[in-house]
Design a protein around this motif. Structure first.
Motif, PDB file in Angstrom:
ATOM      1  N   UNK A   1       0.796  -1.241   0.000  1.00  0.00           N
ATOM      2  CA  UNK A   1       0.000   0.000   0.000  1.00  0.00           C
ATOM      3  C   UNK A   1       0.819   1.277   0.000  1.00  0.00           C
ATOM      4  N   UNK A   2       2.059   1.243   0.479  1.00  0.00           N
ATOM      5  CA  UNK A   2       2.872   2.459   0.550  1.00  0.00           C
ATOM      6  C   UNK A   2       3.964   2.495  -0.508  1.00  0.00           C
ATOM      7  N   UNK A   3       3.833   1.683  -1.556  1.00  0.00           N
ATOM      8  CA  UNK A   3       4.859   1.579  -2.592  1.00  0.00           C
ATOM      9  C   UNK A   3       4.723   2.718  -3.604  1.00  0.00           C
ATOM     10  N   UNK A   4       5.733   2.900  -4.471  1.00  0.00           N
ATOM     11  CA  UNK A   4       5.627   3.910  -5.540  1.00  0.00           C
ATOM     12  C   UNK A   4       4.469   3.592  -6.481  1.00  0.00           C
ATOM     13  N   UNK A   5       3.997   4.581  -7.253  1.00  0.00           N
ATOM     14  CA  UNK A   5       2.833   4.380  -8.127  1.00  0.00           C
ATOM     15  C   UNK A   5       3.167   3.650  -9.424  1.00  0.00           C
ATOM     16  N   UNK A   6       3.885   2.570  -9.323  1.00  0.00           N
ATOM     17  CA  UNK A   6       4.076   1.663 -10.457  1.00  0.00           C
ATOM     18  C   UNK A   6       4.203   0.258  -9.894  1.00  0.00           C
ATOM     19  N   UNK A   7       4.253  -0.738 -10.764  1.00  0.00           N
ATOM     20  CA  UNK A   7       4.195  -2.110 -10.289  1.00  0.00           C
ATOM     21  C   UNK A   7       2.749  -2.552 -10.111  1.00  0.00           C
ATOM     22  N   UNK A   8       2.572  -3.750  -9.559  1.00  0.00           N
ATOM     23  CA  UNK A   8       1.247  -4.363  -9.463  1.00  0.00           C
ATOM     24  C   UNK A   8       0.813  -4.430  -8.005  1.00  0.00           C
ATOM     25  N   UNK A   9      -0.264  -3.743  -7.622  1.00  0.00           N
ATOM     26  CA  UNK A   9      -0.741  -3.846  -6.249  1.00  0.00           C
ATOM     27  C   UNK A   9      -1.278  -5.244  -5.957  1.00  0.00           C
TER      28      UNK A   9
ATOM     29  N   UNK B   1     -10.363 -12.150 -24.454  1.00  0.00           N
ATOM     30  CA  UNK B   1     -11.425 -11.161 -24.608  1.00  0.00           C
ATOM     31  C   UNK B   1     -12.747 -11.700 -24.084  1.00  0.00           C
ATOM     32  N   UNK B   2     -13.557 -10.829 -23.509  1.00  0.00           N
ATOM     33  CA  UNK B   2     -14.868 -11.245 -23.031  1.00  0.00           C
ATOM     34  C   UNK B   2     -15.563 -10.128 -22.286  1.00  0.00           C
ATOM     35  N   UNK B   3     -16.654 -10.469 -21.648  1.00  0.00           N
ATOM     36  CA  UNK B   3     -17.431  -9.514 -20.865  1.00  0.00           C
ATOM     37  C   UNK B   3     -17.342  -9.887 -19.395  1.00  0.00           C
ATOM     38  N   UNK B   4     -17.211  -8.884 -18.551  1.00  0.00           N
ATOM     39  CA  UNK B   4     -17.112  -9.134 -17.127  1.00  0.00           C
ATOM     40  C   UNK B   4     -16.963  -7.845 -16.364  1.00  0.00           C
ATOM     41  N   UNK B   5     -16.443  -7.955 -15.148  1.00  0.00           N
ATOM     42  CA  UNK B   5     -16.243  -6.781 -14.305  1.00  0.00           C
ATOM     43  C   UNK B   5     -15.229  -5.838 -14.945  1.00  0.00           C
ATOM     44  N   UNK B   6     -15.377  -4.553 -14.649  1.00  0.00           N
ATOM     45  CA  UNK B   6     -14.475  -3.556 -15.233  1.00  0.00           C
ATOM     46  C   UNK B   6     -13.057  -3.698 -14.704  1.00  0.00           C
ATOM     47  N   UNK B   7     -12.919  -4.067 -13.453  1.00  0.00           N
ATOM     48  CA  UNK B   7     -11.593  -4.196 -12.870  1.00  0.00           C
ATOM     49  C   UNK B   7     -11.093  -2.880 -12.307  1.00  0.00           C
ATOM     50  N   UNK B   8     -10.182  -2.984 -11.364  1.00  0.00           N
ATOM     51  CA  UNK B   8      -9.639  -1.793 -10.710  1.00  0.00           C
ATOM     52  C   UNK B   8      -8.414  -1.295 -11.468  1.00  0.00           C
ATOM     53  N   UNK B   9      -8.241   0.020 -11.577  1.00  0.00           N
ATOM     54  CA  UNK B   9      -7.051   0.550 -12.248  1.00  0.00           C
ATOM     55  C   UNK B   9      -5.801   0.310 -11.417  1.00  0.00           C
ATOM     56  N   UNK B  10      -4.688   0.072 -12.100  1.00  0.00           N
ATOM     57  CA  UNK B  10      -3.410  -0.004 -11.404  1.00  0.00           C
ATOM     58  C   UNK B  10      -2.839   1.406 -11.278  1.00  0.00           C
ATOM     59  N   UNK B  11      -1.954   1.640 -10.317  1.00  0.00           N
ATOM     60  CA  UNK B  11      -1.457   3.009 -10.087  1.00  0.00           C
ATOM     61  C   UNK B  11      -0.643   3.515 -11.276  1.00  0.00           C
ATOM     62  N   UNK B  12      -0.604   4.822 -11.413  1.00  0.00           N
ATOM     63  CA  UNK B  12       0.150   5.456 -12.482  1.00  0.00           C
ATOM     64  C   UNK B  12       0.986   6.610 -11.909  1.00  0.00           C
ATOM     65  N   UNK B  13       2.165   6.790 -12.481  1.00  0.00           N
ATOM     66  CA  UNK B  13       2.976   7.958 -12.151  1.00  0.00           C
ATOM     67  C   UNK B  13       2.271   9.225 -12.628  1.00  0.00           C
ATOM     68  N   UNK B  14       2.488  10.316 -11.922  1.00  0.00           N
ATOM     69  CA  UNK B  14       1.930  11.594 -12.347  1.00  0.00           C
ATOM     70  C   UNK B  14       2.672  12.093 -13.591  1.00  0.00           C
TER      71      UNK B  14
ATOM     72  N   UNK C   1       3.896  14.919 -14.057  1.00  0.00           N
ATOM     73  CA  UNK C   1       5.078  15.685 -13.632  1.00  0.00           C
ATOM     74  C   UNK C   1       6.264  14.794 -13.316  1.00  0.00           C
ATOM     75  N   UNK C   2       5.995  13.519 -12.983  1.00  0.00           N
ATOM     76  CA  UNK C   2       7.078  12.597 -12.630  1.00  0.00           C
ATOM     77  C   UNK C   2       7.793  12.027 -13.852  1.00  0.00           C
TER      78      UNK C   2
END
Length: 325
Positions: free
Chosen positions: A193-201, A305-318, A320-321
């Motif tokens: 939870x406190x990692x940089x905004x890249x990689x896979x949560x 490919x298929x239909x299902x839940x939208x899924x949660x976004x993974x973090x992204x760098x700003x 400015x970064x």
């Protein structure tokens, strides 16, 4: 038509759109720089966010950057430019993978650009089961055309060929989870939870198929505390095969652009996508994913490919970064 203005807010929008692209293990291996004299956004690699075990040649890195370039081009068109994309513009600078020139306004708004632009912000790859009906043939035809526009190929294998591809993917998954270098590298990109905004949560890891038929990437391998309970996946997955005519750096960048064009088009139609990259990381298995009945070609990605839940976004760098004005 009012000519677009390349101000600070516009640059932030363009770079934010590029950063929203998918990248292998969400490494986000890109950096952007504006060349004011030519109104060109340069796209460069970031050496510290490479994968030497899984991607020693940088093929997946180039695809990741290509996806970002496609988003950048789409956003520029949406904002009123007719951007000119140059891939590998300077042989003397191998880390400079693309330049997108913005100084010519577009004379007409492309009708499809708005939908693709909106899809940039909604597109997420997912690792969960698909539960809806099969993807219609008309939509699949649009995905094939989206790849063709970027000088790539999208094949739709039959059931027998799909089973062969899933078998190769399962073999690659076994190798990746037992190879010490691959396993260690993959796990190093799982973020708390406190990692940089890249990689896979951890929250985005996803479950495994209870039947074992569909070999999803097991980033939590050998870490029982992070495993989710297995769940049933679809019995007959719809797999698409993204391929290119060649297999050089330029082809990899084009493959990334084609992949993102396909994913954005799928998102417009509310079709979800899951990327099966495991076999691409082992040269022999990647070679075996070719369909010999189709003739020459180099497979770059398998897309579920298929239909299902939208899924949660993974973090992204700003923006400015990753941007130097």
């Amino acid at each position: 038509m009012i000519p677009p203005v390349l101000d600070a807010q516009t640059l932030e929008t363009l770079v934010s759109a590029a950063v929203a692209a998918p990248s292998v293990h969400n490494t986000q291996p890109w950096h952007f720089r504006l060349v004011p004299e030519t109104s060109t956004l340069e796209v460069r690699t970031v050496p510290e966010r490479t994968l030497p075990a899984a991607d020693p040649e940088g093929r997946a890195l180039h695809m990741s950057v290509g996806a970002a370039v496609l988003n950048l081009r789409t956003a520029a068109r949406h904002l009123g430019w007719a951007p000119e994309v140059r891939l590998l513009p300077d042989p003397a600078e191998p880390d400079l993978l693309a330049g997108v020139e913005l100084d010519e306004p577009s004379a007409a708004h492309l009708s499809a650009t708005g939908a693709l632009y909106e899809a940039i912000w909604r597109r997420h790859t997912i690792r969960s089961p698909f539960t809806g009906p099969p993807v219609p043939e008309t939509v699949l035809a649009e995905l094939v055309e989206a790849a063709r526009v970027e000088d790539a190929l999208l094949h739709l294998p039959d059931r027998e060929e799909t089973e062969r591809l899933l078998h190769l993917t399962a073999e690659a998954e076994r190798r990746s989870t037992t190879d010490p270098d691959q396993r260690s590298e993959s796990r190093s990109w799982i973020q708390g939870p406190d990692a940089p905004p890249y990689g896979i949560p951890v929250s985005a890891l996803g479950p495994q198929d209870a039947s074992g038929h569909l070999p999803m990437r097991d980033f939590a391998a050998l870490e029982p505390a992070e495993h989710l309970a297995p769940v049933p996946f679809e019995d007959e997955p719809r797999i698409a095969v993204l391929a290119t005519h060649g297999d050089q750096r330029l082809d990899w960048l084009r493959a990334g652009m084609a992949l993102e064009h396909v994913l954005l088009t799928a998102t417009v139609h509310r079709v979800r996508a899951s990327l099966l990259h495991q076999a691409m990381e082992w040269p022999y298995l990647r070679w075996e994913t070719r369909d010999v009945h189709r003739g020459p070609g180099h497979v770059q990605m398998l897309i579920r490919l298929g239909y299902g839940l939208e899924g949660a976004p993974t973090p992204r760098l700003r923006a400015a970064d990753v941007f130097d004005g």
